[in-house]
Design a protein around this motif. Structure first.
Motif, PDB file in Angstrom:
ATOM      1  N   ARG A  43       7.505  29.038 -13.254  1.00 52.11           N
ATOM      2  CA  ARG A  43       8.602  28.127 -13.589  1.00 52.11           C
ATOM      3  C   ARG A  43       9.368  27.690 -12.341  1.00 52.11           C
ATOM      4  NH1 ARG A  43      11.792  31.087 -18.368  1.00 52.11           N
ATOM      5  NH2 ARG A  43      10.083  31.242 -19.838  1.00 52.11           N
ATOM      6  N   ASN A  44       9.368  28.506 -11.312  1.00 53.78           N
ATOM      7  CA  ASN A  44      10.129  28.226 -10.101  1.00 53.78           C
ATOM      8  C   ASN A  44       9.278  27.484  -9.081  1.00 53.78           C
ATOM      9  OD1 ASN A  44      12.099  29.646 -11.419  1.00 53.78           O
ATOM     10  ND2 ASN A  44      11.889  31.483 -10.204  1.00 53.78           N
ATOM     11  N   TRP A  45       8.630  26.422  -9.507  1.00 52.44           N
ATOM     12  CA  TRP A  45       7.695  25.708  -8.650  1.00 52.44           C
ATOM     13  C   TRP A  45       8.386  25.124  -7.416  1.00 52.44           C
ATOM     14  CZ3 TRP A  45       8.681  20.550  -7.930  1.00 52.44           C
ATOM     15  CH2 TRP A  45       9.522  19.934  -8.858  1.00 52.44           C
ATOM     16  N   ARG A  46       9.694  24.888  -7.466  1.00 51.01           N
ATOM     17  CA  ARG A  46      10.393  24.333  -6.300  1.00 51.01           C
ATOM     18  C   ARG A  46      10.426  25.315  -5.130  1.00 51.01           C
ATOM     19  NH1 ARG A  46      13.947  21.693 -10.351  1.00 51.01           N
ATOM     20  NH2 ARG A  46      13.615  19.487 -10.045  1.00 51.01           N
ATOM     21  N   LEU A  47      10.261  26.593  -5.415  1.00 50.40           N
ATOM     22  CA  LEU A  47      10.251  27.586  -4.343  1.00 50.40           C
ATOM     23  C   LEU A  47       9.081  27.382  -3.391  1.00 50.40           C
ATOM     24  CD1 LEU A  47      10.949  30.999  -6.102  1.00 50.40           C
ATOM     25  CD2 LEU A  47      12.461  29.741  -4.607  1.00 50.40           C
ATOM     26  N   TYR A  48       8.006  26.852  -3.907  1.00 52.53           N
ATOM     27  CA  TYR A  48       6.777  26.779  -3.136  1.00 52.53           C
ATOM     28  C   TYR A  48       6.729  25.578  -2.206  1.00 52.53           C
ATOM     29  CZ  TYR A  48       5.918  30.097  -6.813  1.00 52.53           C
ATOM     30  OH  TYR A  48       6.049  31.145  -7.675  1.00 52.53           O
ATOM     31  N   GLY A  49       7.793  24.805  -2.178  1.00 51.76           N
ATOM     32  CA  GLY A  49       7.892  23.692  -1.239  1.00 51.76           C
ATOM     33  C   GLY A  49       6.771  22.687  -1.412  1.00 51.76           C
ATOM     34  N   SER A  50       6.179  22.299  -0.325  1.00 46.42           N
ATOM     35  CA  SER A  50       5.115  21.293  -0.371  1.00 46.42           C
ATOM     36  C   SER A  50       3.739  21.948  -0.327  1.00 46.42           C
ATOM     37  CB  SER A  50       5.279  20.330   0.798  1.00 46.42           C
ATOM     38  OG  SER A  50       5.223  21.071   2.011  1.00 46.42           O
ATOM     39  N   ALA A  51       3.641  23.169  -0.790  1.00 43.45           N
ATOM     40  CA  ALA A  51       2.365  23.889  -0.743  1.00 43.45           C
ATOM     41  C   ALA A  51       1.235  23.159  -1.482  1.00 43.45           C
ATOM     42  CB  ALA A  51       2.530  25.300  -1.295  1.00 43.45           C
ATOM     43  N   PRO A  52       1.450  22.608  -2.673  1.00 37.97           N
ATOM     44  CA  PRO A  52       0.356  21.882  -3.331  1.00 37.97           C
ATOM     45  C   PRO A  52      -0.115  20.675  -2.521  1.00 37.97           C
ATOM     46  CG  PRO A  52       2.044  22.437  -4.923  1.00 37.97           C
ATOM     47  CD  PRO A  52       2.592  22.769  -3.568  1.00 37.97           C
ATOM     48  N   MET A  53       0.832  19.988  -1.871  1.00 37.11           N
ATOM     49  CA  MET A  53       0.444  18.845  -1.043  1.00 37.11           C
ATOM     50  C   MET A  53      -0.377  19.312   0.161  1.00 37.11           C
ATOM     51  SD  MET A  53       1.507  16.151  -2.510  1.00 37.11           S
ATOM     52  CE  MET A  53       1.610  14.873  -1.289  1.00 37.11           C
ATOM     53  N   ALA A  54       0.030  20.421   0.761  1.00 37.34           N
ATOM     54  CA  ALA A  54      -0.695  20.948   1.913  1.00 37.34           C
ATOM     55  C   ALA A  54      -2.106  21.380   1.493  1.00 37.34           C
ATOM     56  CB  ALA A  54       0.053  22.123   2.524  1.00 37.34           C
ATOM     57  N   ALA A  55      -2.205  22.032   0.360  1.00 35.93           N
ATOM     58  CA  ALA A  55      -3.516  22.473  -0.121  1.00 35.93           C
ATOM     59  C   ALA A  55      -4.415  21.273  -0.395  1.00 35.93           C
ATOM     60  CB  ALA A  55      -3.352  23.321  -1.384  1.00 35.93           C
ATOM     61  N   THR A  56      -3.870  20.215  -0.972  1.00 39.15           N
ATOM     62  CA  THR A  56      -4.647  18.996  -1.224  1.00 39.15           C
ATOM     63  C   THR A  56      -5.124  18.389   0.093  1.00 39.15           C
ATOM     64  OG1 THR A  56      -3.360  18.586  -3.219  1.00 39.15           O
ATOM     65  CG2 THR A  56      -4.584  16.723  -2.317  1.00 39.15           C
ATOM     66  N   GLY A  57      -4.240  18.351   1.080  1.00 46.18           N
ATOM     67  CA  GLY A  57      -4.622  17.823   2.387  1.00 46.18           C
ATOM     68  C   GLY A  57      -5.749  18.627   3.025  1.00 46.18           C
ATOM     69  N   LEU A  58      -5.684  19.948   2.889  1.00 38.10           N
ATOM     70  CA  LEU A  58      -6.734  20.786   3.456  1.00 38.10           C
ATOM     71  C   LEU A  58      -8.066  20.595   2.722  1.00 38.10           C
ATOM     72  CD1 LEU A  58      -4.710  24.025   4.156  1.00 38.10           C
ATOM     73  CD2 LEU A  58      -5.675  22.466   5.834  1.00 38.10           C
ATOM     74  N   LEU A  59      -8.009  20.400   1.429  1.00 37.94           N
ATOM     75  CA  LEU A  59      -9.244  20.147   0.684  1.00 37.94           C
ATOM     76  C   LEU A  59      -9.851  18.803   1.091  1.00 37.94           C
ATOM     77  CD1 LEU A  59      -8.303  21.518  -2.837  1.00 37.94           C
ATOM     78  CD2 LEU A  59      -9.855  22.532  -1.163  1.00 37.94           C
ATOM     79  N   VAL A  60      -9.014  17.810   1.334  1.00 40.77           N
ATOM     80  CA  VAL A  60      -9.506  16.515   1.817  1.00 40.77           C
ATOM     81  C   VAL A  60     -10.120  16.688   3.200  1.00 40.77           C
ATOM     82  CG1 VAL A  60      -8.774  14.221   2.587  1.00 40.77           C
ATOM     83  CG2 VAL A  60      -7.947  15.128   0.419  1.00 40.77           C
ATOM     84  N   ALA A  61      -9.492  17.504   4.043  1.00 38.79           N
ATOM     85  CA  ALA A  61     -10.044  17.767   5.376  1.00 38.79           C
ATOM     86  C   ALA A  61     -11.395  18.457   5.280  1.00 38.79           C
ATOM     87  CB  ALA A  61      -9.064  18.622   6.189  1.00 38.79           C
ATOM     88  N   ALA A  62     -11.532  19.393   4.353  1.00 44.33           N
ATOM     89  CA  ALA A  62     -12.820  20.076   4.163  1.00 44.33           C
ATOM     90  C   ALA A  62     -13.897  19.077   3.737  1.00 44.33           C
ATOM     91  CB  ALA A  62     -12.681  21.180   3.123  1.00 44.33           C
ATOM     92  N   TRP A  63     -13.558  18.204   2.805  1.00 44.44           N
ATOM     93  CA  TRP A  63     -14.512  17.198   2.367  1.00 44.44           C
ATOM     94  C   TRP A  63     -14.903  16.297   3.545  1.00 44.44           C
ATOM     95  CZ3 TRP A  63     -14.055  11.917   2.520  1.00 44.44           C
ATOM     96  CH2 TRP A  63     -15.095  11.207   1.914  1.00 44.44           C
ATOM     97  N   PHE A  64     -13.908  15.901   4.360  1.00 47.70           N
ATOM     98  CA  PHE A  64     -14.175  15.035   5.502  1.00 47.70           C
ATOM     99  C   PHE A  64     -15.118  15.717   6.495  1.00 47.70           C
ATOM    100  CE2 PHE A  64     -13.094  13.314   9.715  1.00 47.70           C
ATOM    101  CZ  PHE A  64     -13.376  11.977   9.494  1.00 47.70           C
ATOM    102  N   ILE A  65     -14.904  16.998   6.762  1.00 46.71           N
ATOM    103  CA  ILE A  65     -15.768  17.739   7.695  1.00 46.71           C
ATOM    104  C   ILE A  65     -17.190  17.791   7.166  1.00 46.71           C
ATOM    105  CG2 ILE A  65     -16.241  20.041   8.662  1.00 46.71           C
ATOM    106  CD1 ILE A  65     -13.164  20.367   8.882  1.00 46.71           C
ATOM    107  N   ILE A  66     -17.325  18.102   5.897  1.00 54.08           N
ATOM    108  CA  ILE A  66     -18.668  18.189   5.304  1.00 54.08           C
ATOM    109  C   ILE A  66     -19.348  16.822   5.336  1.00 54.08           C
ATOM    110  CG2 ILE A  66     -19.916  18.570   3.135  1.00 54.08           C
ATOM    111  CD1 ILE A  66     -17.835  20.775   2.540  1.00 54.08           C
TER     112      ILE A  66
END
Length: 164
Positions: free
Chosen positions: A30-53
């Motif tokens: 419920r306290n998703w605001r605590l996690y800051g921009s973590a979902p955005m960072a994780a999405t960016g890293l997944l895009v980076a992984a796809w780009f590398i592959i």
């Protein structure tokens, strides 16, 4: 500095302290605001992984070993920073205003909002509950309040009396 001396320095003449508290958030979905921009960072890293592959192919596999570590470290760092901010925050409600304190090693910063900015308190479903009661602009997006307040019913009683 003693507590009494602290309040003598903060409160105006004839101002009455009604309630003090501090945020005590619990790690919960419920306290998703605590996690800051973590979902955005994780999405960016997944895009980076796809780009590398896609661009490097099999030779880029070594770089992919770094990404899982980053997927954990970035959200942990963002959450730790957010929790440190809340640990340094204090709240107070007086008969005239709402006070937000940011306690630092060298100084304490205070933001004060007059009772005229207060609206009917609204409970947000966090653990413990958060209460918004200040209207800072036009529209519901500009409402702020005290986050993650234990025993929020005590605070809410004071706020409801002030906004009537």
């Amino acid at each position: 500095m003693s507590s009494a001396k602290f309040w003598d320095n903060v409160l105006e003449h004839d101002e009455e302290l009604l309630w003090t508290g501090r945020p005590k958030p619990r790690l919960h979905w419920r306290n998703w605001r605590l996690y800051g921009s973590a979902p955005m960072a994780a999405t960016g890293l997944l895009v980076a992984a796809w780009f590398i592959i896609a661009t490097v192919g099999a030779e880029g596999d070594m770089w992919l070993l770094v990404l899982p570590a980053l997927l954990v470290l970035i959200p942990l760092r963002a959450t730790r920073q957010q929790l440190q901010t809340y640990a340094a925050t204090r709240y107070a409600l007086t008969d005239r205003r709402a006070l937000f304190f940011q306690v630092g090693a060298q100084e304490t910063r205070v933001k004060a909002y007059p009772a005229s900015a207060m609206t009917v308190p609204e409970r947000r479903n966090t653990l413990p509950p958060s209460i918004t009661f200040l209207q800072l602009g036009s529209g519901k997006d500009y409402r702020i309040g005290f986050d993650y307040v234990e025993k929020s019913s005590d605070l809410r009683t004071h706020l409801e009396r002030m906004t009537q």
